[in-house]
Design an enzyme around this catalytic site. Structure first.
Site, short mmCIF file in Angstrom:
data_model
loop_
_atom_site.label_atom_id
_atom_site.label_comp_id
_atom_site.label_asym_id
_atom_site.label_seq_id
_atom_site.Cartn_x
_atom_site.Cartn_y
_atom_site.Cartn_z
N HIS A 3 -9.47 0.92 5.18
CA HIS A 3 -8.17 1.11 5.83
C HIS A 3 -8.37 2.01 7.06
O HIS A 3 -9.19 2.94 7.03
CB HIS A 3 -7.17 1.75 4.86
CG HIS A 3 -5.79 1.85 5.42
ND1 HIS A 3 -5.40 2.90 6.22
CD2 HIS A 3 -4.74 1.00 5.35
CE1 HIS A 3 -4.14 2.71 6.60
NE2 HIS A 3 -3.72 1.55 6.09
N GLY A 52 2.89 -1.34 4.40
CA GLY A 52 2.85 0.09 4.12
C GLY A 52 4.24 0.60 3.77
O GLY A 52 4.75 0.39 2.65
N GLU A 81 -5.69 -5.45 10.88
CA GLU A 81 -4.84 -4.26 10.87
C GLU A 81 -4.92 -3.60 12.24
O GLU A 81 -5.75 -2.70 12.47
CB GLU A 81 -5.37 -3.32 9.78
CG GLU A 81 -4.45 -2.20 9.45
CD GLU A 81 -5.19 -1.02 8.82
OE1 GLU A 81 -6.41 -0.89 9.00
OE2 GLU A 81 -4.52 -0.22 8.18
N ASN A 108 0.87 -1.19 0.00
CA ASN A 108 0.00 0.00 0.00
C ASN A 108 0.90 1.23 0.00
O ASN A 108 1.52 1.55 1.02
CB ASN A 108 -0.90 -0.04 1.25
CG ASN A 108 -1.76 1.21 1.40
OD1 ASN A 108 -1.87 2.01 0.46
ND2 ASN A 108 -2.36 1.38 2.56
N TRP A 109 0.94 1.91 -1.14
CA TRP A 109 1.83 3.07 -1.26
C TRP A 109 1.23 4.33 -0.64
O TRP A 109 1.86 5.39 -0.62
CB TRP A 109 2.17 3.32 -2.73
CG TRP A 109 3.03 2.25 -3.34
CD1 TRP A 109 3.53 1.14 -2.72
CD2 TRP A 109 3.50 2.18 -4.69
NE1 TRP A 109 4.27 0.39 -3.60
CE2 TRP A 109 4.26 1.01 -4.82
CE3 TRP A 109 3.34 3.00 -5.82
CZ2 TRP A 109 4.87 0.63 -6.03
CZ3 TRP A 109 3.93 2.63 -7.02
CH2 TRP A 109 4.69 1.45 -7.12
N LYS A 110 0.00 4.22 -0.17
CA LYS A 110 -0.68 5.36 0.48
C LYS A 110 -0.55 6.64 -0.37
O LYS A 110 -0.49 6.55 -1.60
CB LYS A 110 -0.14 5.54 1.90
CG LYS A 110 -0.21 4.25 2.72
CD LYS A 110 0.12 4.43 4.16
CE LYS A 110 0.14 3.09 4.86
NZ LYS A 110 0.48 3.16 6.27
N SER A 144 2.70 -3.02 10.76
CA SER A 144 4.01 -2.77 10.14
C SER A 144 4.86 -4.04 10.12
O SER A 144 4.98 -4.71 11.14
CB SER A 144 4.78 -1.72 10.95
OG SER A 144 4.12 -0.50 10.91
C1 PEP Z 1 -0.87 -0.08 7.04
O1 PEP Z 1 -1.16 1.11 6.90
O2 PEP Z 1 -1.74 -0.98 6.97
C2 PEP Z 1 0.53 -0.43 7.32
C3 PEP Z 1 0.85 -1.68 7.57
O3 PEP Z 1 1.43 0.59 7.26
P1 PEP Z 1 2.96 0.59 7.75
O4 PEP Z 1 3.60 -0.66 7.20
O5 PEP Z 1 3.52 1.82 7.17
O6 PEP Z 1 2.92 0.57 9.23
#
Ligand code: PEP
Length: 260
Positions: free
Chosen positions: A95, A236, A167, A10-12, A215
């Site tokens: 999300h 992420g 999540e 997920n490149w957000k 994460s």
């Molecule tokens: C997420 O937003 O679901 C996520 C896992 O982000 P990050 O890896 O940046 O914590």
């Protein structure tokens, strides 16, 4: 387990269209086609169209990060799942950032799941509790409520295309290094499967792909992927770094090879 492991990046809200093309090119140089691992990239809405012609579709699939629940109308500024049908296989729905900051209530998430299914897109539904909810002992109730509303009115056929993600909101974007221990992730994912079983039966619960969405990085991802309940990860920050993301895919493939 003969399900493919699913690795979603997920490149957000990062990277211009040009930077997105560059990253996909770098990933293409490092990630081979594996029959046992499915790699999905969720770039910004703007980059979906160009990337859909640039990617090698045997190696990568695309996901939208969100879309609107109506198929068309005066909804200025929105993009519908109907418009994305030709571009993406998947869409992330619910999300935690959107649940907390962009008005994605339980009902909105439910409507988005239905819009995705109606338009032939597999929803990757994010479900998880905040730190306050966890500390108050409400984690299971929150997960139950998010899961049952998101899956409301879906048929057993629809359910086959749904991907769930646990999540834990307290374990994402964590600058202070707080992570969910594999054991925490496993027990919540097991709970999510038990909810699916109650609603749709044992077979649906067993076949449902459930990802871990806190994460992860290339060093700790194995400890989540090797859990029998976990069918992949939603990544992420580490998905924006081609070394790290390619390494995460390599670890997934290595694990699958060892399981054969
Ligand atoms: C997420 O937003 O679901 C996520 C896992 O982000 P990050 O890896 O940046 O914590």
């Amino acid at each position: 387990m003969d399900k493919k492991l699913l690795i979603v990046g997920n490149w957000k809200m990062h990277l211009s269209v040009h930077q997105s093309s560059l990253l996909v090119h770098r990933l293409g140089e490092r990630i081979a086609h594996h029959r046992d691992v499915e790699v999905v990239i969720a770039p910004s809405m703007l980059a979906l169209q160009p990337l859909s012609v640039e990617i090698d579709r045997r190696r990568f699939r695309l996901a939208a990060q969100d879309a609107f629940y109506k198929d068309e109308g005066p909804c200025t500024g929105e993009v519908s799942f109907a418009m994305l049908g030709d571009l993406v296989h998947y869409a992330i729905v619910g999300h935690s950032w959107r649940r907390l900051n962009a008005g994605d209530t339980l009902d909105v998430v439910r409507d988005k799941v239905q819009a995705a299914i109606r338009n032939g897109i597999a929803p990757i539904i994010c479900i998880g509790e905040t730190k306050q909810e966890r500390d108050a002992g409400e984690a299971k109730q929150v997960i139950h409520d998010q899961l049952t509303t998101a899956l409301m009115n879906l048929t057993s056929k629809d359910i086959e295309n749904v991907v769930l993600t646990y999540e834990p909101v307290w374990a994402i974007s964590t600058a202070d290094g707080i992570i969910a221990k594999p054991h925490d992730a496993e027990s919540m994912i097991s709970y999510m499967r038990s909810q699916v079983q109650e609603l749709y039966g044992e077979r649906a619960a067993k076949n449902m792909r459930v990802l871990y969405g806190g994460s992860v990085n290339e060093h700790d991802v194995r400890s989540y992927l090797e859990l029998p309940e976990v069918d992949g990860v939603l990544v992420g920050a580490a998905s924006l770094n081609y070394h790290q993301f390619a390494e995460i895919v390599r670890v997934a493939h290595q694990l699958q090879t060892e399981r054969k």
